[in-house]
Enzyme design. Structure first.
Site, PDB file in Angstrom:
ATOM      1  N   ASP A   6       9.518   8.476  21.463  1.00 13.14           N
ATOM      2  CA  ASP A   6       9.686   7.476  20.409  1.00 13.14           C
ATOM      3  C   ASP A   6       8.841   6.235  20.688  1.00 13.14           C
ATOM      4  O   ASP A   6       8.762   5.773  21.830  1.00 13.14           O
ATOM      5  CB  ASP A   6      11.171   7.080  20.352  1.00 13.14           C
ATOM      6  CG  ASP A   6      11.466   6.115  19.233  1.00 13.14           C
ATOM      7  OD1 ASP A   6      11.416   6.544  18.066  1.00 13.14           O
ATOM      8  OD2 ASP A   6      11.738   4.926  19.506  1.00 13.14           O
ATOM      9  N   GLU A  22       5.999  20.713  36.088  1.00 12.58           N
ATOM     10  CA  GLU A  22       6.753  21.359  37.176  1.00 12.58           C
ATOM     11  C   GLU A  22       7.561  22.546  36.645  1.00 12.58           C
ATOM     12  O   GLU A  22       8.042  23.363  37.413  1.00 12.58           O
ATOM     13  CB  GLU A  22       7.771  20.374  37.780  1.00 12.58           C
ATOM     14  CG  GLU A  22       7.170  19.263  38.594  1.00 12.58           C
ATOM     15  CD  GLU A  22       8.216  18.178  38.882  1.00 12.58           C
ATOM     16  OE1 GLU A  22       9.428  18.430  38.708  1.00 12.58           O
ATOM     17  OE2 GLU A  22       7.788  17.073  39.247  1.00 12.58           O
TER      18      GLU A  22
HETATM   19  C1  GLC Z   1      10.841   5.178  15.773  1.00 10.64           C
HETATM   20  C2  GLC Z   1      11.881   6.029  15.101  1.00 10.64           C
HETATM   21  C3  GLC Z   1      12.703   5.151  14.197  1.00 10.64           C
HETATM   22  C4  GLC Z   1      13.380   4.107  15.053  1.00 10.64           C
HETATM   23  C5  GLC Z   1      12.371   3.312  15.874  1.00 10.64           C
HETATM   24  C6  GLC Z   1      13.032   2.523  16.948  1.00 10.64           C
HETATM   25  O1  GLC Z   1       9.926   4.663  14.895  1.00 10.64           O
HETATM   26  O2  GLC Z   1      11.274   7.085  14.421  1.00 10.64           O
HETATM   27  O3  GLC Z   1      13.644   5.873  13.465  1.00 10.64           O
HETATM   28  O4  GLC Z   1      14.085   3.214  14.224  1.00 10.64           O
HETATM   29  O5  GLC Z   1      11.464   4.169  16.525  1.00 10.64           O
HETATM   30  O6  GLC Z   1      13.516   3.341  17.967  1.00 10.64           O
END
Ligand code: GLC
Length: 546
Positions: free
Chosen positions: A209, A254
């Site tokens: 993310d 790994e």
């Molecule tokens: C990314 C995710 C989103 C989230 C953001 C913060 O963009 O896709 O849904 O709100 O990160 O974690």
């Protein structure tokens, strides 16, 4: 873990937003029991892997992107034992599992952050975050002028135990999502442990993310007036990130069976984007460039060409993404006067032509499924679901609230899926946590199963052909001469994909037979339609048209 080498280069990956997929225990919230009960559906769709949005224990201040405990499942979704069962059951059907890792921040309820608040200024516990005194004699001035991805402030002031105002802490998203300090060895070690925890449980990869955000310039410089600095942004795309992902890659390597790293990398600069995909770093990253394009042959053609060119030097496959849990559904987006996507332009009441939007979303689905690389399908797009205008009093997304109520937020693509029946909850389970529209009876899985022309059947046929024909996936790609409003390309020698983005029908090129079409082909290739054509007698398992 099966060992089909390079599986991720061509995989079809289905994104499961657990909260809205299927509710197994009848409490109105989607859960792992619901997913397990629907694995047969996912198998029949033909997908190779599932990517789950965060399923960990979380207050859900940002739909689970505020993780309280990475080693446990949120009780609303199920248990760790169920997650293990789900991973194993999916794998037994040949479906891999990809989970979401959120390195930039954690929940403010996470024990690390609670510990840091309690330990106070100057403590070792606070070093794992970005606590900082405010500016000015009274410390009331915000420490930097950085801008949140969710609009609004990026710092929140704490209170000292005696009730006086204390230090500030950094959060690029909401105050419930404090940013971690990636210069701290605990933060690095903890995330490597988390990766191992889940790889040990059989997950085949992680979606990373906000992958270009975790590292900050420790000097915390202000942004120059007018926005971004020309080089060295203090919190976006910093060079030090690559060391982290090289360490993560070493952890993934790994394990057997090619465990993959997939980055959520929002960057306009193609060269900077491709750096994340160099050998020894991530396997793939989401291609948002294409997703944001309007319904325009020129814009899409340029984007495809650019995408393939930027991936070639690093040897990584492209990804093709029409939407996700953050983005306006294609069936709605492509029916709008401005069909491009941008977060800062989302508004209530934007009109759309639903029929045109759906036709284009279907055509786009075949277009991207024919391109070289891996393919992501966001749950519900295979049903052609539209973006829902969620009533204001039901909205939960912090993006809405932080825009002062101007932006409808992202809940409109997160509405629980319709499975069967004539009225809400449409077989989802209990009364859904987010209201479903009244007019979804014709969009349920059940309704679409019995309609050979449905979007669900189109997706199934496309995925089946993509798997069956060797020309698809990672192989050769060649643009063909075509009208300005037409996108036509050949895959290998045997398959041609043609999409009409203009307003009048065009003739179909010479072909051996029609493999699949996103709509009726009465008079050549009508507007807003894609057809896949077999050029050779050998290139065709079963012909399907709709
Ligand atoms: C990314 C995710 C989103 C989230 C953001 C913060 O963009 O896709 O849904 O709100 O990160 O974690």
């Amino acid at each position: 873990m099966p060992d089909d080498e390079g599986w991720w280069r061509t995989a079809v990956i289905y994104q499961v937003y657990v909260r809205s997929f299927a509710d197994g225990n009848g409490d109105g919230v989607g859960d792992l029991a619901g997913v397990r009960a629907r694995l047969g559906y996912l198998k029949s769709l033909g997908v190779d892997a599932l990517w789950f949005n965060p399923w960990y224990r979380s207050p859900l201040a940002d739909g689970g992107y505020d993780v309280q405990d990475y080693r446990d499942i949120d009780p609303r979704f199920g248990t760790l034992a169920e997650a293990e069962q789900l991973i194993a059951e999916a794998l037994a059907l040949g479906i891999r599992t990809i989970i979401d890792i959120v390195p930039n921040h954690i929940s403010d309820r996470h024990e690390w952050f609670q510990g840091a608040l309690a330990a106070g200024p100057g403590s070792a516990e606070r070093e794992r975050f970005w606590f900082h005194p405010g500016r000015g004699a009274d410390g009331a001035g915000i420490p930097t002028n950085w801008v949140s991805s969710f609009q609004g402030e990026t710092w929140t002031r704490t209170q000292n135990p005696d009730g006086t105002p204390g230090e500030w802490y950094l959060h690029l998203f909401t105050p419930e999502q404090p940013d971690l300090n990636w210069n701290h060895p605990d933060v690095r070690r903890e995330h490597e442990d988390i990766l191992r925890f889940w790889f040990d449980r059989g997950v085949a990869g992680v979606r990373i993310d906000s992958a270009a955000l975790p590292v900050k310039d420790p000097a915390l410089p202000d942004l120059p007036a007018g926005g971004a600095p020309t080089t060295g942004h203090p919190h976006i795309d910093r060079d030090e990130l690559h060391d982290i992902y090289r360490e993560w890659r070493a952890v993934a390597d790994e394990y057997d069976g090619e465990r993959v790293l997939v980055g959520e990398v929002w960057l306009d600069d193609a060269e900077r984007f491709a750096r994340y995909l160099r050998p020894g770093e991530m396997h793939t990253a989401f291609n948002f460039g294409f997703m944001t394009q309007p319904w325009s042959a020129r814009a899409m053609r340029d984007s495809i060409t650019r995408t393939l060119a930027e991936h070639a030097p690093v040897g990584a496959p492209a990804t093709w993404v029409l939407s996700n849990h953050d983005v306006t559904r294609p069936a709605t987006r492509y029916g709008r006067a401005d069909s491009s996507f941008a977060f800062d332009r989302k508004r209530f009441g934007t009109p759309t032509d639903a029929a045109r939007g759906l036709a284009r979303a279907r055509a786009a689905a075949l277009l991207v499924a024919a391109l070289p690389g891996s393919l992501y399908i966001y749950q519900g797009d295979e049903l052609g679901l539209p973006e829902v205008e969620v009533p204001r009093d039901a909205i939960e997304d912090p993006m809405h609230f932080r825009s002062g109520g101007v932006d409808p937020g992202r809940d409109g693509c997160r509405v629980p899926l319709p499975w069967s029946g004539e009225a809400t909850p449409y077989g989802f389970g209990g009364a859904p946590w987010m209201p479903q529209p009244d007019d979804w009876a014709s969009l349920t899985v059940e309704a679409q199963e019995s309609d050979a022309a449905s979007t669900l059947h189109l997706y199934r046929s496309a995925i089946r052909l993509r798997r069956a024909l060797p020309e698809f996936g990672d192989g050769a790609f060649t643009w063909l001469e075509a009208d300005a409003d037409v996108l036509a390309f050949r895959r290998g020698d045997g398959v041609l994909s043609i999409t009409n983005l203009g307003s009048t029908a065009v003739p179909l090129p010479a072909h051996h037979r029609i493999l699949l079409a996103s709509g009726p082909l009465d008079d050549g290739l009508p507007p807003d339609t894609t057809a896949w054509l077999a050029l050779l007698p050998t290139a065709a398992p079963a012909a399907t048209t709709t």
